[in-house]
Design a protein around this motif. Structure first.
Motif, PDB file in Angstrom:
ATOM      1  N   LEU A  23      71.209  56.705  -4.925  1.00 38.14           N
ATOM      2  CA  LEU A  23      70.939  55.707  -4.054  1.00 38.14           C
ATOM      3  C   LEU A  23      71.082  55.939  -2.880  1.00 38.14           C
ATOM      4  CD1 LEU A  23      74.019  53.795  -6.311  1.00 38.14           C
ATOM      5  CD2 LEU A  23      71.801  53.264  -5.422  1.00 38.14           C
ATOM      6  N   ALA A  24      71.305  55.176  -1.670  1.00 33.97           N
ATOM      7  CA  ALA A  24      71.047  55.953  -0.446  1.00 33.97           C
ATOM      8  C   ALA A  24      72.690  55.591   0.458  1.00 33.97           C
ATOM      9  CB  ALA A  24      69.982  55.699   0.317  1.00 33.97           C
ATOM     10  N   PHE A  25      73.136  56.755   1.429  1.00 28.39           N
ATOM     11  CA  PHE A  25      73.960  56.101   2.006  1.00 28.39           C
ATOM     12  C   PHE A  25      73.705  55.599   2.683  1.00 28.39           C
ATOM     13  CE2 PHE A  25      76.925  56.901   5.315  1.00 28.39           C
ATOM     14  CZ  PHE A  25      77.998  57.390   5.294  1.00 28.39           C
ATOM     15  N   VAL A  26      74.146  54.576   3.882  1.00 24.28           N
ATOM     16  CA  VAL A  26      74.920  52.971   4.814  1.00 24.28           C
ATOM     17  C   VAL A  26      75.651  53.434   5.338  1.00 24.28           C
ATOM     18  CG1 VAL A  26      72.664  52.465   4.352  1.00 24.28           C
ATOM     19  CG2 VAL A  26      74.704  51.433   3.645  1.00 24.28           C
ATOM     20  N   GLY A  27      76.032  53.509   6.633  1.00 27.33           N
ATOM     21  CA  GLY A  27      77.044  53.324   6.738  1.00 27.33           C
ATOM     22  C   GLY A  27      77.427  52.222   8.689  1.00 27.33           C
ATOM     23  N   LYS A  28      79.047  51.739   8.181  1.00 27.39           N
ATOM     24  CA  LYS A  28      78.076  50.925   9.377  1.00 27.39           C
ATOM     25  C   LYS A  28      78.624  51.093  10.954  1.00 27.39           C
ATOM     26  CE  LYS A  28      79.861  45.641   9.678  1.00 27.39           C
ATOM     27  NZ  LYS A  28      78.318  45.456  10.760  1.00 27.39           N
ATOM     28  N   ARG A  29      78.201  50.897  11.562  1.00 22.90           N
ATOM     29  CA  ARG A  29      78.198  51.663  12.485  1.00 22.90           C
ATOM     30  C   ARG A  29      80.045  50.835  13.745  1.00 22.90           C
ATOM     31  NH1 ARG A  29      75.998  55.144  15.729  1.00 22.90           N
ATOM     32  NH2 ARG A  29      76.821  54.400  17.424  1.00 22.90           N
ATOM     33  N   ILE A  30      80.963  51.473  14.352  1.00 22.48           N
ATOM     34  CA  ILE A  30      81.957  51.087  14.688  1.00 22.48           C
ATOM     35  C   ILE A  30      81.411  49.902  16.440  1.00 22.48           C
ATOM     36  CG2 ILE A  30      83.956  51.428  16.375  1.00 22.48           C
ATOM     37  CD1 ILE A  30      84.548  53.272  14.722  1.00 22.48           C
ATOM     38  N   ASP A  31      81.207  50.465  16.622  1.00 12.69           N
ATOM     39  CA  ASP A  31      80.129  50.079  18.090  1.00 12.69           C
ATOM     40  C   ASP A  31      79.026  48.815  17.670  1.00 12.69           C
ATOM     41  OD1 ASP A  31      77.784  51.454  17.598  1.00 12.69           O
ATOM     42  OD2 ASP A  31      78.274  52.545  19.542  1.00 12.69           O
ATOM     43  N   THR A  32      78.882  47.947  16.646  1.00  8.35           N
ATOM     44  CA  THR A  32      78.181  47.564  16.545  1.00  8.35           C
ATOM     45  C   THR A  32      79.010  46.094  16.875  1.00  8.35           C
ATOM     46  OG1 THR A  32      77.149  48.225  14.672  1.00  8.35           O
ATOM     47  CG2 THR A  32      76.600  45.888  14.762  1.00  8.35           C
ATOM     48  N   LYS A  33      78.474  45.730  17.741  1.00  9.66           N
ATOM     49  CA  LYS A  33      78.747  44.251  18.562  1.00  9.66           C
ATOM     50  C   LYS A  33      78.689  42.844  17.441  1.00  9.66           C
ATOM     51  CE  LYS A  33      81.311  45.953  21.580  1.00  9.66           C
ATOM     52  NZ  LYS A  33      81.812  47.311  21.357  1.00  9.66           N
ATOM     53  N   GLU A  34      77.416  42.923  16.973  1.00  5.06           N
ATOM     54  CA  GLU A  34      76.184  41.629  16.896  1.00  5.06           C
ATOM     55  C   GLU A  34      75.596  42.143  15.916  1.00  5.06           C
ATOM     56  OE1 GLU A  34      73.800  40.007  19.298  1.00  5.06           O
ATOM     57  OE2 GLU A  34      75.141  40.466  21.106  1.00  5.06           O
ATOM     58  N   GLY A  35      75.586  41.003  14.873  1.00  2.00           N
ATOM     59  CA  GLY A  35      74.865  41.626  13.556  1.00  2.00           C
ATOM     60  C   GLY A  35      76.059  42.274  12.511  1.00  2.00           C
ATOM     61  N   TRP A  37      74.235  45.679  10.533  1.00  3.41           N
ATOM     62  CA  TRP A  37      73.463  45.990  10.070  1.00  3.41           C
ATOM     63  C   TRP A  37      74.288  47.679   9.682  1.00  3.41           C
ATOM     64  CZ3 TRP A  37      69.729  43.791  10.732  1.00  3.41           C
ATOM     65  CH2 TRP A  37      69.867  42.305  11.729  1.00  3.41           C
ATOM     66  N   TRP A  38      73.403  47.963   9.267  1.00  2.00           N
ATOM     67  CA  TRP A  38      73.466  49.504   8.021  1.00  2.00           C
ATOM     68  C   TRP A  38      72.500  49.700   8.586  1.00  2.00           C
ATOM     69  CZ3 TRP A  38      78.516  49.814   5.038  1.00  2.00           C
ATOM     70  CH2 TRP A  38      78.686  48.844   4.822  1.00  2.00           C
ATOM     71  N   GLN A  39      73.264  52.024   8.518  1.00  2.00           N
ATOM     72  CA  GLN A  39      72.522  52.533   9.024  1.00  2.00           C
ATOM     73  C   GLN A  39      72.409  53.971   8.673  1.00  2.00           C
ATOM     74  OE1 GLN A  39      72.180  53.449  13.868  1.00  2.00           O
ATOM     75  NE2 GLN A  39      73.318  55.473  12.920  1.00  2.00           N
ATOM     76  N   MET A  40      71.588  55.158   8.431  1.00  2.00           N
ATOM     77  CA  MET A  40      71.162  56.273   7.640  1.00  2.00           C
ATOM     78  C   MET A  40      72.122  56.761   9.028  1.00  2.00           C
ATOM     79  SD  MET A  40      67.777  56.793   5.332  1.00  2.00           S
ATOM     80  CE  MET A  40      67.213  55.912   6.039  1.00  2.00           C
ATOM     81  N   PRO A  41      72.438  58.290   8.262  1.00  5.02           N
ATOM     82  CA  PRO A  41      72.776  58.915   9.097  1.00  5.02           C
ATOM     83  C   PRO A  41      71.981  59.259  10.390  1.00  5.02           C
ATOM     84  CG  PRO A  41      74.012  59.764   7.623  1.00  5.02           C
ATOM     85  CD  PRO A  41      73.321  58.811   6.902  1.00  5.02           C
TER      86      PRO A  41
END
Length: 160
Positions: A23-35, A37-41
């Motif tokens: 499995l792959a790690f994704v994080g939800k950015r603290i500064d995401t205002k819309e949507g 979205w999850w991303q890899m480091p």
């Protein structure tokens, strides 16, 4: 296709962190205002910094994982470029860059989930994290980065 001018793109290290079940790690950015979205480091490479060292540093800053809890298994042979959408150009990175040029790494977690600590670095970048099937990565990232995630997935899929 013309090769982009590297000076116009922020140098960056990206990390596809996988666990022992693939499995792959994704994080939800603290500064995401819309949507949702999850991303890899990923993050910038400092001037004069070795790209491998930058990847391990960025991984620690975003996940709290120490170098002895991970193993670099592969590095993409070429940099991947993306352009910022027009509404973000001139706003990010003090307007110095029009996008990023990223060197991606496949990194295996050798420790455990308990070694992940999103608040190990101040300020934290992610508010939450999860493990996902690698095939879902392009659907989780903000749309303008999807081509990058498709390329990373294509390159690393056989190694996961």
């Amino acid at each position: 296709m013309n090769t982009p001018d590297p000076k116009l793109y922020r140098p960056c290290a990206g990390i596809m962190l996988v666990n022992d079940t693939g499995l792959a790690f994704v994080g939800k950015r603290i500064d995401t205002k819309e949507g949702d979205w999850w991303q890899m480091p990923q993050g910038g490479i400092d001037k004069g910094e070795d790209v491998n060292a930058a990847a391990i540093r960025e991984l620690w800053e975003e996940t709290g994982l120490l170098a002895d809890k991970v193993r670099i298994e592969a590095r993409m042979g070429q940099e991947l470029y993306y352009d910022l959408p027009d509404d973000l150009k001139g706003k990010l990175w003090k307007g110095k860059y029009i996008g990023q040029r990223q060197t991606w790494f496949l990194v295996r977690l050798t420790g455990g989930d308990a070694d992940i600590n999103l608040t190990a670095h101040e300020p934290p970048e992610f508010s939450a994290w999860k493990w996902v099937q690698p095939e879902t990565l392009p659907d989780l990232i903000i749309p303008f980065k999807r081509p990058i995630y498709n390329s990373v997935l294509e390159e690393f899929r056989p190694l996961i």
